[in-house]
Design an enzyme around this catalytic site. Sequence first.
Site, PDB file in Angstrom:
ATOM      1  N   HIS A   1       0.821  -1.220   0.000  1.00 46.71           N
ATOM      2  CA  HIS A   1       0.000   0.000   0.000  1.00 46.71           C
ATOM      3  C   HIS A   1       0.851   1.266   0.000  1.00 46.71           C
ATOM      4  O   HIS A   1       0.359   2.336  -0.321  1.00 46.71           O
ATOM      5  CB  HIS A   1      -1.061  -0.023   1.107  1.00 46.71           C
ATOM      6  CG  HIS A   1      -0.583   0.318   2.492  1.00 46.71           C
ATOM      7  ND1 HIS A   1      -0.266  -0.637   3.438  1.00 46.71           N
ATOM      8  CD2 HIS A   1      -0.398   1.510   3.108  1.00 46.71           C
ATOM      9  CE1 HIS A   1       0.088  -0.040   4.555  1.00 46.71           C
ATOM     10  NE2 HIS A   1       0.016   1.260   4.392  1.00 46.71           N
TER      11      HIS A   1
ATOM     12  N   SER B   1       3.889   2.261   8.589  1.00 50.05           N
ATOM     13  CA  SER B   1       3.726   1.252   7.555  1.00 50.05           C
ATOM     14  C   SER B   1       5.028   1.069   6.806  1.00 50.05           C
ATOM     15  O   SER B   1       5.660   2.045   6.413  1.00 50.05           O
ATOM     16  CB  SER B   1       2.634   1.660   6.583  1.00 50.05           C
ATOM     17  OG  SER B   1       1.422   1.198   7.067  1.00 50.05           O
TER      18      SER B   1
ATOM     19  N   ASP C   1       1.202  -7.670   2.381  1.00 54.06           N
ATOM     20  CA  ASP C   1       1.322  -6.243   2.078  1.00 54.06           C
ATOM     21  C   ASP C   1       2.782  -5.788   1.913  1.00 54.06           C
ATOM     22  O   ASP C   1       3.339  -5.126   2.777  1.00 54.06           O
ATOM     23  CB  ASP C   1       0.638  -5.454   3.207  1.00 54.06           C
ATOM     24  CG  ASP C   1       0.343  -4.023   2.815  1.00 54.06           C
ATOM     25  OD1 ASP C   1       0.915  -3.540   1.823  1.00 54.06           O
ATOM     26  OD2 ASP C   1      -0.461  -3.371   3.512  1.00 54.06           O
TER      27      ASP C   1
HETATM   28  N1  ARG Z   1      -4.747   0.479   7.522  1.00 56.16           N
HETATM   29  C1  ARG Z   1      -3.434   0.522   6.978  1.00 56.16           C
HETATM   30  C2  ARG Z   1      -2.828   1.939   7.140  1.00 56.16           C
HETATM   31  O1  ARG Z   1      -3.396   2.770   7.768  1.00 56.16           O
HETATM   32  C3  ARG Z   1      -3.376   0.032   5.575  1.00 56.16           C
HETATM   33  C4  ARG Z   1      -4.119   0.835   4.559  1.00 56.16           C
HETATM   34  C5  ARG Z   1      -4.041   0.383   3.139  1.00 56.16           C
HETATM   35  N2  ARG Z   1      -4.938  -0.680   2.812  1.00 56.16           N
HETATM   36  C6  ARG Z   1      -6.235  -0.517   2.411  1.00 56.16           C
HETATM   37  N3  ARG Z   1      -6.942  -1.577   2.157  1.00 56.16           N
HETATM   38  N4  ARG Z   1      -6.794   0.654   2.260  1.00 56.16           N
HETATM   39  O2  ARG Z   1      -2.211   2.512   6.309  1.00 56.16           O
HETATM   40  N1  ASP Z   2      -1.373   1.375   8.009  1.00 55.44           N
HETATM   41  C1  ASP Z   2      -0.694   2.456   8.674  1.00 55.44           C
HETATM   42  C2  ASP Z   2       0.321   3.131   7.745  1.00 55.44           C
HETATM   43  O1  ASP Z   2       0.143   3.188   6.543  1.00 55.44           O
HETATM   44  C3  ASP Z   2      -0.071   1.992   9.929  1.00 55.44           C
HETATM   45  C4  ASP Z   2      -0.985   2.158  11.098  1.00 55.44           C
HETATM   46  O2  ASP Z   2      -1.761   3.125  11.135  1.00 55.44           O
HETATM   47  O3  ASP Z   2      -0.901   1.334  11.997  1.00 55.44           O
HETATM   48  O4  ASP Z   2       1.265   3.744   8.179  1.00 55.44           O
END
Ligand code: ARG
Ligand code: ASP
Length: 721
Positions: A86, A656, A222
Site C-alpha cells: 500500500h 507502515s 502487504d
Molecule cells: N490500515 C493501513 C494503514 O493505515 C493500511 C491501509 C491500506 N490498505 C487498504 N486496504 N486501504 O495505512
Molecule cells: N497502516 C498504517 C500506515 O500506513 C499503519 C498504522 O496506522 O498502523 O502507516
Amino acid sequence: MKKLISISISIFILSVSQLKADEGMWIPLFLKKYNIEAMQKKGFKLTAEDIYSVNKASMKDAVMIFGGGCTAELISDRGLILTNHHCGYYSIQSHSSLENDYLRNGFWAMSDKEELVNEGLKVTFLVRMEDVTSKVLNGISENTDDYKREKIIENNIRLIEEDAQKGNSYKIKVKSFFYGNQYFLFVQKVYKDIRLVGAPPSSIGKFGGDTDNWMWPRHTGDFSLFRIYVDKNNEPAEYSEDNVPYKPKKHFPVSIKGVKKNDFTMVFGYPGRTQEYLTSYAVDMIKNKINPKKIEVRQNIIDIMSADMEKDPGVRIKYSAKYAGVSNAWKKWIGENRGLEILDAVAKKEATEKQLTDWINEDKDRIAKYGNLLTDYKNIYKDYTPYKLAQEYFYEAIWRMESVKFSSKMASFIKKEDVKKDDIESIKKYAKEFFKNYNLTTDKKLFKTLFRLYYENAGDKFQPEVMNIFTTFNHFKIDKEIVVEKYAKLYFDNTFFLNEEKFNDFIEKYSYGSEDTQKVKDTPGYNFFYDFVNVYYSKIIPFTEKYKTKIDKKNRLYIRALMESKPNKVFYPDANSTLRIAYGKVDTYEPRDGVEYQYFTTLDGVIEKDNPEIYDYDVPDRLKELYYKKDYGKYGEDGKMHICFIASNHTTGGNSGSPVINGNGELIGVNFDRNWEGTMSDIMYNPDQCRNISLDIRYVLFIIDKFAGDKRLVDEMTVVE
Ligand code: ARG
Ligand code: ASP
C-alpha cells in the site's frame, strides 16, 4: 530561566519501567539513557549504538522515509528496499493500464534493467539528530510575551538551520517536541532515483482489501520492493541511465527462524502523528463532535465509489487508490471512537485533570503558573468546535469533489499574467494525470451528495453565496433533492474544462487576457470554487488558526505541569514524523469476552477466504497450487506457511513499511497495520487491546522465491536460517 526548562526536561530521564507495558514511541538518541535496559530485559541482545550511532554503521542507516508518509528498510548490499504494497501502491498503479495491469497481475523485474523508474519518488535517511532545546529557547524567560517568544524561537531556529546547512547538501530541519518544550535538529540525506523492483498481485498484496483492512486475523501480503540508485560515487543523483545500485553502510539480515509468542520485537520507523496528551475537552470534541460527522461524509463517498467500481473494471483502476485512501481513515475513525468509548477515555482524562488540579492547588506558585489552565481549555474548545467542524466539512465534503480540485488548478493558472510554455506544460501534465483517474459520472454523484451534506451540516455561518439557491427554492417549496439535481446539471453542463477534449482544445490555444481567461471565470465550476474558498479564508481559517495558537500555548504549559506533577514518570513525545523506536513482544489478545485471538495467521486462512467472485478474495491459481503441494521450501513451519503476526508495539500511520526486528537485530517482519480494537492508540493506548500487525518475512521470501520465481532477489539478501 534556561535552568527551569532543563529541569523540566530532565524529569523524564528516569526509567521507563514505570510506564504501562510497551506504550511509547521513543527517540533513538535517548535509548541509552531511558530505554535500553528495559529493552534488554525483554530480550534485546544488542546495544543502543547498534540501533543509533553517528560514529559507526547502525540500524538507523538502513531505515528511511519512503515517499511522503511511509517507512522502508534496506535488505541487501545492492540498495534493495522493502516497504508495504500500500506504500508502493501509487507507483505500481502509475505503471499500470488495462493491458498491463500490475495492480492485478503483480510486477517482477527479473534483472536490474527491467526495474521501473518512478518520477518524483524519494527516500530520506537520518544522518544525525541533536537536542537543540537550549539553543532554540535561548533569550526566552518566563516573562517573555507570546509574540516575542515566537519571534525569538523562529530566529533561533533559522540560525541553527543555517549553521547546520554550511558546506553540505543535506536536508536540515528543526522540529518541536512536547508542544515546544523540547527541540531537535534533524540532518537528512535524500535519494531520488528509486526504482520499482517487485510487487505481488493485489490478490496477495492487498488480499482482503478494505474489508479486512484494520482487522485481525489478517492474511494480507502487504509488501513491495524497490531499489535505490546512485551516481558512480555512491551519492544521491537524479535519475540517469548511468546510475548504479546503492551500496549502503548497513542493511538488515533477514531471519527465517520464525516468531514465537512473547518474543521481543522492535519497530523502527517514522510514526506520523499521535495525540496522547489531549485534555478531556479535546477528546470529547474529537470523539463526539468531529469523528461522527467525518465518518458520515466518508460513508457517503464510499457508497458512491464502490457502486461505480463494482460495475466497471475501468472505474476500479481509476478509483482504487482514491477509494483506499477514503476508506482507510473512515474505518480507523470508527474503530477509534469505539475504542475510546470502551476505554471511557473522556472520564479517564477528566480523572487525570482532577489529579493535576489538586496538585496545582497545593502551591501558590503553581496556581500562578497553571491556575487557569483547565478552565481556559474548556472555554476555548467550546468556541473552537463549530469552526473546526466547518473546516472538516470543507476538507471532507467540498475538497473531495474532484471537480473542485481541478477548478482550483484552473483558477491559479488563469491568474498568471505572463504565461510561459512551462506553465502550459505543467497544467497539461496535471490534467493528464487528473483525467487518467477521473470518471465524470462518479464525480457528479459525489458532487450532489457532498453539496447537500455541507449545506445541512457545516453551520449557517459558513454557507457561501451559492447556497442561496436553497433558500430561494425553499420559498417555492421545491424539494432539496431537486434543487441539488438542477444545480449539478447546470454546474457540469457549463464547466467545459471538466471534459478532457474541451480542456485540451482550450489549453493548446490559450492566451492570457483574451476571452480565454474570461471563459474560465464564467464557468460555474470556477465560481463555486471561489465562493467556497472565500468562505474558507474569511470565515473559517482565521478562527481555527486563532484557536489553534491558543491551544498550542496551553498545551505547552499543560504538558509541563503534567511532567512536574509526576517527577517519576517517563514521558514519550507524540509522534511527529521523526524516527522512533517502539518495542514490545509478540502477543495474543482478547477482542471480546471469552475470545482469544492467536498471534499468527497462515495460508490456510487465505484458502478459507478464497472467493473468485470477490475481487479482494480471488486467490491466484499459482498460490493455490503451492498451497496444495505444500511447496513452502525453507519458509514453512510445521507444514504451514505463516503470513502475519501481531505484537504489542505502539505504532501509528507512517509506521507502515517499518522493519520489525528481533532480539538479534534481524528482520522478522514488515509492519503494515493495527488491529481495529486498538486504533484509539493514537489518542489513548491500551496494552490489553493494542496490537501492531506485521507481515511475516518468511511469507515475503516465499512469494518472491516460490510464487514469482525472482530468485535473484533472495540471493542478494543476507538470510539467517
Ligand atoms: N490500515 C493501513 C494503514 O493505515 C493500511 C491501509 C491500506 N490498505 C487498504 N486496504 N486501504 O495505512
Ligand atoms: N497502516 C498504517 C500506515 O500506513 C499503519 C498504522 O496506522 O498502523 O502507516
